[in-house]
Design a protein around this motif. Structure first.
Motif, PDB file in Angstrom:
ATOM      1  N   HIS A 122       1.006  -1.206  -0.177  1.00  0.00           N
ATOM      2  CA  HIS A 122       0.122   0.072   0.064  1.00  0.00           C
ATOM      3  C   HIS A 122       0.895   1.348  -0.076  1.00  0.00           C
ATOM      4  O   HIS A 122       0.569   2.415  -0.640  1.00  0.00           O
ATOM      5  CB  HIS A 122      -1.005   0.185   1.298  1.00  0.00           C
ATOM      6  N   ALA A 123       1.955   1.206   0.640  1.00  0.00           N
ATOM      7  CA  ALA A 123       2.750   2.436   0.588  1.00  0.00           C
ATOM      8  C   ALA A 123       3.505   2.812  -0.645  1.00  0.00           C
ATOM      9  O   ALA A 123       3.467   4.014  -0.861  1.00  0.00           O
ATOM     10  CB  ALA A 123       3.909   1.995   1.561  1.00  0.00           C
ATOM     11  N   ILE A 124       3.591   1.831  -1.487  1.00  0.00           N
ATOM     12  CA  ILE A 124       4.167   2.371  -2.833  1.00  0.00           C
ATOM     13  C   ILE A 124       3.000   2.329  -3.864  1.00  0.00           C
ATOM     14  O   ILE A 124       3.264   2.637  -5.140  1.00  0.00           O
ATOM     15  CB  ILE A 124       5.107   1.125  -3.321  1.00  0.00           C
ATOM     16  N   GLY A 125       1.762   2.277  -3.326  1.00  0.00           N
ATOM     17  CA  GLY A 125       0.413   2.512  -4.198  1.00  0.00           C
ATOM     18  C   GLY A 125       0.228   1.339  -5.056  1.00  0.00           C
ATOM     19  O   GLY A 125      -0.324   1.494  -6.052  1.00  0.00           O
ATOM     20  N   MET A 126       0.477   0.044  -4.987  1.00  0.00           N
ATOM     21  CA  MET A 126       0.222  -1.102  -5.639  1.00  0.00           C
ATOM     22  C   MET A 126      -1.140  -1.445  -5.187  1.00  0.00           C
ATOM     23  O   MET A 126      -1.324  -1.725  -4.035  1.00  0.00           O
ATOM     24  CB  MET A 126       1.475  -2.276  -5.634  1.00  0.00           C
TER      25      MET A 126
END
Length: 312
Positions: free
Chosen positions: A228-232
């Motif tokens: 989630h942190a890298i927006g995947m």
């Protein structure tokens, strides 16, 4: 040559074999990294621009794994262990596990800790075996439960049924080895006896199983938070299943802390679950950073402190 004289030679040969396998696995991992340097650079850039709040959540989940490991270890023994030192020992064991192959570092630290707490060497070793067995069963059970609950999470290929035929053959080989070897029979029998003793106490059984399940889920939670942190936008069920599959596969290669084996297996599992290559690499880098590299130096300091205070 007596049995006592042959034991050091046997242990020495085993360590050399493990060291050789470790070096081969690390060399293969290094070759893979060199071959995919561009993907690695892109993944590192994505991680540097990741959402800080999700990374903080991942860090909290990583720290909670040490508490879960302590709870599971307490459930595997009858004696009441000192809580603070028990959690500290799990933290130190995680650091030591990145220096020796096949989980040997964590096993040595926990074995020493339990014997310092008054348990015999045999009972300490059996408690570690019970904890390891329950941890493996918990990971497998979680993986199967996720596959049953979300049948579309993993797409099985036509080769899988042929691979599944090997499972009963492998199980039969293990049973035969146990039946032939008297030493293995005694070890397995002692482990099962301790497992029965654990389950006579509901509190111990809950601590052992609950800690083991929570430990696996929190590690998977670290991966989910990094994703989630890298927006995947991968579904949580796919990410958790990918981690469980990768951690099970990495256990077959005795590299220190799963370095190389877990990294490659997790990247491959995430890619198979639908993640693009750079995002999968970013996830692996973030997971490794939070669970291995950052805690390594503090963990070694705690290890030295425990040794100095004769807790190990």
């Amino acid at each position: 040559m007596t049995e006592a004289e042959s034991l050091p030679a046997t242990v020495g040969r085993r360590l050399y074999i493990q060291l050789g396998i470790t070096l081969i696995a690390l060399a293969a991992a290094g070759g893979m990294l060199a071959a995919h340097r561009a993907t690695l650079d892109s993944g590192a850039d994505r991680l540097a621009a990741a959402d800080g709040e999700w990374l903080v959540l991942a860090c909290v989940a990583a720290m909670a794994t040490w508490v879960c490991a302590a709870v599971a270890q307490q459930g595997a023994v009858v004696e009441r262990l000192p809580r603070g030192r028990l959690v500290a020992a799990q933290f130190a064991a995680g650091a030591a596990n990145h220096l020796l192959p096949a989980g040997a570092g964590a096993a040595v630290v926990n074995l020493r800790f339990l014997t310092r707490c008054g348990l015999s060497t045999r009972r300490s070793a059996t408690a570690l075996a019970v904890k390891a067995a329950v941890g493996s069963i918990a990971r497998c059970a979680l993986g199967v439960a996720l596959l049953v609950a979300s049948p579309g999470t993993v797409r099985l290929s036509a080769r899988v049924p042929h691979v599944l035929v090997l499972l009963p053959v492998t199980a039969a080989a293990v049973v035969l080895a146990v039946a032939i070897s008297g030493r293995l029979r005694r070890v397995v029998g002692g482990t099962f006896a301790d497992v029965r003793d654990v389950h006579r106490s509901p509190a111990r059984a809950c601590a052992l199983w609950g800690g083991s399940v929570a430990f696996a889920l929190l590690h998977a939670g670290v991966v989910v938070a990094v994703v989630h942190a890298i927006g995947m936008g991968l579904p949580v069920s796919r990410v958790v299943t990918a981690y469980l599959v990768a951690s099970g596969a990495a256990a077959l290669l005795p590299t220190p802390g799963g370095l190389g084996s877990l990294d490659a297996a997790l990247a491959l599992a995430l890619t198979a679950a639908g993640a693009p290559g750079p995002e999968a690499v970013s996830t692996v880098l973030g997971y490794r950073l939070l669970t291995g590299w950052l805690p390594l130096a503090p963990g070694l300091l705690v290890l030295a402190l425990l040794v100095r205070r004769s807790a190990l």
